[in-house]
Scaffold this motif. Structure first.
Motif, PDB file in Angstrom:
ATOM      1  N   GLU A  20     -37.322 -16.991 -16.106  1.00 44.80           N
ATOM      2  CA  GLU A  20     -35.948 -16.745 -15.680  1.00 44.80           C
ATOM      3  C   GLU A  20     -35.463 -17.891 -14.804  1.00 44.80           C
ATOM      4  O   GLU A  20     -35.820 -17.956 -13.620  1.00 44.80           O
ATOM      5  CB  GLU A  20     -35.870 -15.437 -14.891  1.00 44.80           C
ATOM      6  N   ALA A  22     -32.527 -18.441 -13.501  1.00 44.31           N
ATOM      7  CA  ALA A  22     -31.667 -18.003 -12.389  1.00 44.31           C
ATOM      8  C   ALA A  22     -32.498 -17.504 -11.211  1.00 44.31           C
ATOM      9  O   ALA A  22     -32.061 -17.561 -10.071  1.00 44.31           O
ATOM     10  CB  ALA A  22     -30.713 -16.920 -12.856  1.00 44.31           C
ATOM     11  N   GLN A  23     -33.686 -16.993 -11.506  1.00 42.89           N
ATOM     12  CA  GLN A  23     -34.498 -16.445 -10.426  1.00 42.89           C
ATOM     13  C   GLN A  23     -35.722 -17.285 -10.164  1.00 42.89           C
ATOM     14  O   GLN A  23     -36.529 -16.957  -9.290  1.00 42.89           O
ATOM     15  CB  GLN A  23     -34.898 -15.021 -10.779  1.00 42.89           C
ATOM     16  N   ASN A  24     -35.847 -18.337 -10.942  1.00 41.38           N
ATOM     17  CA  ASN A  24     -36.934 -19.276 -10.736  1.00 41.38           C
ATOM     18  C   ASN A  24     -38.303 -18.609 -10.772  1.00 41.38           C
ATOM     19  O   ASN A  24     -39.174 -18.909  -9.959  1.00 41.38           O
ATOM     20  CB  ASN A  24     -36.736 -19.974  -9.384  1.00 41.38           C
ATOM     21  N   ILE A  35     -40.255  -6.829 -13.760  1.00 43.17           N
ATOM     22  CA  ILE A  35     -41.314  -7.148 -12.812  1.00 43.17           C
ATOM     23  C   ILE A  35     -41.329  -8.659 -12.660  1.00 43.17           C
ATOM     24  O   ILE A  35     -41.451  -9.383 -13.651  1.00 43.17           O
ATOM     25  CB  ILE A  35     -42.689  -6.669 -13.328  1.00 43.17           C
ATOM     26  N   LYS A  36     -41.177  -9.128 -11.442  1.00 45.14           N
ATOM     27  CA  LYS A  36     -41.243 -10.568 -11.213  1.00 45.14           C
ATOM     28  C   LYS A  36     -42.705 -10.997 -11.135  1.00 45.14           C
ATOM     29  O   LYS A  36     -43.504 -10.357 -10.457  1.00 45.14           O
ATOM     30  CB  LYS A  36     -40.520 -10.920  -9.903  1.00 45.14           C
ATOM     31  N   LEU A  37     -43.032 -12.047 -11.841  1.00 47.14           N
ATOM     32  CA  LEU A  37     -44.402 -12.552 -11.841  1.00 47.14           C
ATOM     33  C   LEU A  37     -44.400 -14.018 -11.443  1.00 47.14           C
ATOM     34  O   LEU A  37     -44.539 -14.906 -12.280  1.00 47.14           O
ATOM     35  CB  LEU A  37     -45.020 -12.376 -13.230  1.00 47.14           C
ATOM     36  N   PRO A  38     -44.248 -14.273 -10.163  1.00 45.84           N
ATOM     37  CA  PRO A  38     -44.175 -15.654  -9.725  1.00 45.84           C
ATOM     38  C   PRO A  38     -45.552 -16.306  -9.722  1.00 45.84           C
ATOM     39  O   PRO A  38     -46.577 -15.625  -9.720  1.00 45.84           O
ATOM     40  CB  PRO A  38     -43.619 -15.549  -8.300  1.00 45.84           C
ATOM     41  N   SER A  40     -49.045 -17.836  -9.994  1.00 39.95           N
ATOM     42  CA  SER A  40     -50.211 -17.717 -10.863  1.00 39.95           C
ATOM     43  C   SER A  40     -50.112 -16.514 -11.801  1.00 39.95           C
ATOM     44  O   SER A  40     -50.599 -16.563 -12.933  1.00 39.95           O
ATOM     45  CB  SER A  40     -51.474 -17.625 -10.014  1.00 39.95           C
TER      46      SER A  40
ATOM     47  N   GLY B   5     -47.694  -8.873  -9.571  1.00 43.58           N
ATOM     48  CA  GLY B   5     -46.267  -8.845  -9.298  1.00 43.58           C
ATOM     49  C   GLY B   5     -45.929  -9.167  -7.862  1.00 43.58           C
ATOM     50  O   GLY B   5     -44.785  -9.430  -7.537  1.00 43.58           O
ATOM     51  N   GLY B   7     -46.976 -11.692  -6.086  1.00 40.16           N
ATOM     52  CA  GLY B   7     -46.879 -13.100  -5.760  1.00 40.16           C
ATOM     53  C   GLY B   7     -48.151 -13.845  -6.070  1.00 40.16           C
ATOM     54  O   GLY B   7     -49.109 -13.287  -6.583  1.00 40.16           O
ATOM     55  N   SER B   8     -48.133 -15.103  -5.775  1.00 37.95           N
ATOM     56  CA  SER B   8     -49.264 -15.937  -6.149  1.00 37.95           C
ATOM     57  C   SER B   8     -50.246 -16.038  -4.999  1.00 37.95           C
ATOM     58  O   SER B   8     -49.897 -15.972  -3.839  1.00 37.95           O
ATOM     59  CB  SER B   8     -48.760 -17.325  -6.506  1.00 37.95           C
ATOM     60  N   LEU B  17     -43.787 -24.143  -8.389  1.00 42.35           N
ATOM     61  CA  LEU B  17     -42.854 -23.035  -8.629  1.00 42.35           C
ATOM     62  C   LEU B  17     -42.178 -22.680  -7.318  1.00 42.35           C
ATOM     63  O   LEU B  17     -42.836 -22.301  -6.360  1.00 42.35           O
ATOM     64  CB  LEU B  17     -43.595 -21.809  -9.167  1.00 42.35           C
ATOM     65  N   SER B  18     -40.914 -22.859  -7.304  1.00 41.78           N
ATOM     66  CA  SER B  18     -40.192 -22.573  -6.059  1.00 41.78           C
ATOM     67  C   SER B  18     -40.242 -21.082  -5.770  1.00 41.78           C
ATOM     68  O   SER B  18     -40.417 -20.261  -6.655  1.00 41.78           O
ATOM     69  CB  SER B  18     -38.761 -23.071  -6.200  1.00 41.78           C
ATOM     70  N   ASN B  20     -37.861 -19.325  -3.935  1.00 45.87           N
ATOM     71  CA  ASN B  20     -36.601 -18.807  -3.375  1.00 45.87           C
ATOM     72  C   ASN B  20     -36.087 -17.604  -4.168  1.00 45.87           C
ATOM     73  O   ASN B  20     -34.973 -17.574  -4.651  1.00 45.87           O
ATOM     74  CB  ASN B  20     -35.534 -19.909  -3.339  1.00 45.87           C
ATOM     75  N   LEU B  21     -36.942 -16.588  -4.299  1.00 43.26           N
ATOM     76  CA  LEU B  21     -36.593 -15.437  -5.133  1.00 43.26           C
ATOM     77  C   LEU B  21     -35.398 -14.663  -4.600  1.00 43.26           C
ATOM     78  O   LEU B  21     -34.664 -14.040  -5.348  1.00 43.26           O
ATOM     79  CB  LEU B  21     -37.786 -14.492  -5.231  1.00 43.26           C
ATOM     80  N   THR B  24     -31.119 -15.530  -5.160  1.00 38.19           N
ATOM     81  CA  THR B  24     -30.246 -15.072  -6.238  1.00 38.19           C
ATOM     82  C   THR B  24     -29.841 -13.642  -5.989  1.00 38.19           C
ATOM     83  O   THR B  24     -30.667 -12.825  -5.634  1.00 38.19           O
ATOM     84  CB  THR B  24     -30.950 -15.105  -7.601  1.00 38.19           C
ATOM     85  N   LEU B  28     -28.525  -7.688 -12.117  1.00 41.61           N
ATOM     86  CA  LEU B  28     -29.727  -7.684 -12.953  1.00 41.61           C
ATOM     87  C   LEU B  28     -29.505  -6.822 -14.193  1.00 41.61           C
ATOM     88  O   LEU B  28     -30.118  -7.018 -15.219  1.00 41.61           O
ATOM     89  CB  LEU B  28     -30.923  -7.127 -12.170  1.00 41.61           C
ATOM     90  N   LEU B  74     -25.996 -15.665 -14.633  1.00 40.89           N
ATOM     91  CA  LEU B  74     -26.187 -15.245 -13.235  1.00 40.89           C
ATOM     92  C   LEU B  74     -27.560 -14.603 -13.024  1.00 40.89           C
ATOM     93  O   LEU B  74     -27.907 -14.248 -11.907  1.00 40.89           O
ATOM     94  CB  LEU B  74     -25.121 -14.217 -12.841  1.00 40.89           C
ATOM     95  N   GLY B  75     -28.284 -14.395 -14.116  1.00 44.88           N
ATOM     96  CA  GLY B  75     -29.628 -13.843 -13.989  1.00 44.88           C
ATOM     97  C   GLY B  75     -29.780 -12.405 -14.467  1.00 44.88           C
ATOM     98  O   GLY B  75     -30.836 -11.803 -14.278  1.00 44.88           O
TER      99      GLY B  75
END
Lengths: 90, 397
Positions: A20, A22-24, A35-38, A40, B5, B7-8, B17-18, B20-21, B24, B28, B74-75
């Protein structure tokens, strides 16, 4: 439940995985949910293609990110993903 | 690794990978009410009373796609194709396929009327993610309906198609005073249809359902019985058929976190292109809602007065303003506050802290009194149909 490490893994039907802008972040989409999977988590999910096994995914990640010992992290994440019903053995 | 889910863990993986979640804040979830035309006449319909006014001004296919693209930029990731009955529009397949290509997860909300094999095959090929089938309300002939072989066969046929095309069978049933006592038959039907998920949601009192509120609100006893039956099915069927039971909000003492907050995640687009923070907002007075025909969705979401008016909490009055739960329920529903108290900045009167909570408890008390059955009530109900809609528009400008 323990996930076999040598079997191909696939996304469960109903799930859609994508990047995504827009949400990087990578996200996993399912009916009415996100579900956001940033980081790793996204890197691992990206490699679930119906062919790669957990072992293949570890190898691929260690190639992409040399010097990291990822074995246990990846297995742990895949177990969670399986428990949550996002992935299954192909 | 941390929980999925969340985070890393490994910085090697996440360096590029930025994070800045939170920067935005686009929508949705987009709900596209592509038409208000519908073959059904449900007495609990949440479409506006004057829905026929949109008949001559429905967005074209291209206009819909333009709005979808703008929201996607817009996402927005989830798209509901709803109505009315969305299958009334011949371009539903095109809208689904194009939206799916844009990267949306597309959900179709339908009564199933008009869902032929040809159409479902096209939806599948176009990438449709999910079908939610609503149980047709037939308050007019409830008993006939529940026992009618003809309707039952139609339902089974649609259910089989949905399964055949490898979709889970998601069934939405709106419960109310006149059908809630039939919950056992309804669930038996759901089981026969091999439903995977069944949402049993009590009607919410907006639009047509508000018009019919006194006939639709179940008694506490009815709700308890229905919940007990639901629990019995839940125990027996386990994961095979997941059951969700949603109480009428009038029976709570805290309001629902409506839309997760005004202009927070949800964008509704009405058939005529009106952009709304929820399905019902059109009726709020003194607000000019922007139209996707005239404005970019980015401007609508970020700049328009309508979408900013009840964002955050600076608009709140007491008791919300100083309430420590305001970040949780956002003061409830603006539309319900307006409909019942005349001021959209009031607390949703469902809240027991609201000075207007008596408006809710009076209705709840009324619902405990024995009332006429469906048979007697039939002629008193407002059925959602074009003629009634036009008549109401004239009588209630």
């Amino acid at each position: 439940m323990t996930l076999p490490t040598d079997k191909a893994l696939v996304l469960e039907r109903q799930f859609r995985f994508q990047w995504e802008p827009a949400q990087n972040t990578h996200v996993l989409l399912y009916p009415e949910g996100l579900i956001k999977l940033p980081g790793s988590a996204g890197e691992i999910m990206k490699r679930i293609d119906g062919k790669a096994s957990a072992e293949d995914i570890v190898r691929s990640l260690e190639q992409a990110f040399p010097g990291a010992d990822l074995q246990q992290d990846v297995i742990d994440f895949l177990e969670v993903a399986h428990d949550k019903g996002w992935i299954r053995v192909a | 690794m941390t929980k999925a889910g969340s985070g890393s863990l490994n910085s090697n993986l996440s360096t590029n990978l930025s994070t800045n979640l939170n920067s935005t804040a686009g929508p949705l979830w987009v709900n596209a009410e592509i038409t208000y035309k519908c073959p059904l006449h449900c007495v609990f319909c949440y479409n506006p009373l004057n829905y026929t006014s949109t008949y001559d001004s429905e967005l074209t296919t291209e206009e819909w796609l333009k709005a979808f693209r703008e929201a996607r930029a817009l996402g927005a990731v989830q798209l509901g194709i709803s109505g009315g009955e969305p299958l009334v529009r011949k371009d539903a397949e095109v809208l689904v396929a194009e939206a799916s290509k844009m990267g949306y997860y597309v959900n179709l909300l339908t009564s199933g009327v008009g869902l032929t094999e040809e159409r479902i095959a096209a939806f599948k090929a176009g990438g449709l993610g999910q079908i939610q089938l609503s149980f047709q309300d037939s308050t007019k002939e409830m008993n006939d309906f529940l026992s009618s072989t003809k309707t039952f066969d139609l339902k089974l046929k649609v259910a089989r198609l949905i399964k055949q095309y490898d979709y889970p069978m998601v069934l939405n049933v709106v419960l109310h005073r006149l059908n809630i006592d039939h919950i056992e038959q309804i669930l038996e039907m759901a089981e026969a249809m091999e439903a995977d998920h069944v949402e049993l949601a009590n009607s919410q009192y907006y639009a047509w359902a508000l018009k019919n509120r006194e006939y639709l609100m179940p008694s506490r006893e009815q709700i308890q019985k229905a919940e007990a039956v639901t629990e019995r099915f839940r125990k027996r069927l386990g994961k095979k058929m997941k059951l969700y039971f949603v109480m009428p909000d009038y029976y709570s003492d805290r309001p629902k976190a409506c839309m997760n907050g005004w202009g927070s995640v949800f964008l509704n687009i009405a058939p005529d292109g009106l952009a709304l923070p929820c399905h019902e907002a059109r009726m709020l007075p003194g607000l000019e809602f922007p139209n996707v025909r005239d404005h970019d969705v980015r401007w609508i979401w970020n700049e328009s007065r309508a979408f900013n008016l009840y964002r955050g909490d600076s608009w709140m009055q007491e008791p919300c303003r100083s309430c420590d739960e305001r970040g949780k329920d956002f003061g409830g529903c603006r539309c319900q506050a307006y409909m019942l108290t005349g001021d959209a900045t009031n607390a949703d009167p469902v809240c027991s802290k609201s000075h207007h909570h008596g408006l809710i408890t009076t209705q709840v008390d009324l619902a405990q009194k024995p009332r006429d059955g469906a048979e007697e009530v039939r002629s008193l109900l407002f059925y959602r149909d074009d003629k009634t809609s036009r008549a109401l528009e004239t009588s209630e400008p």
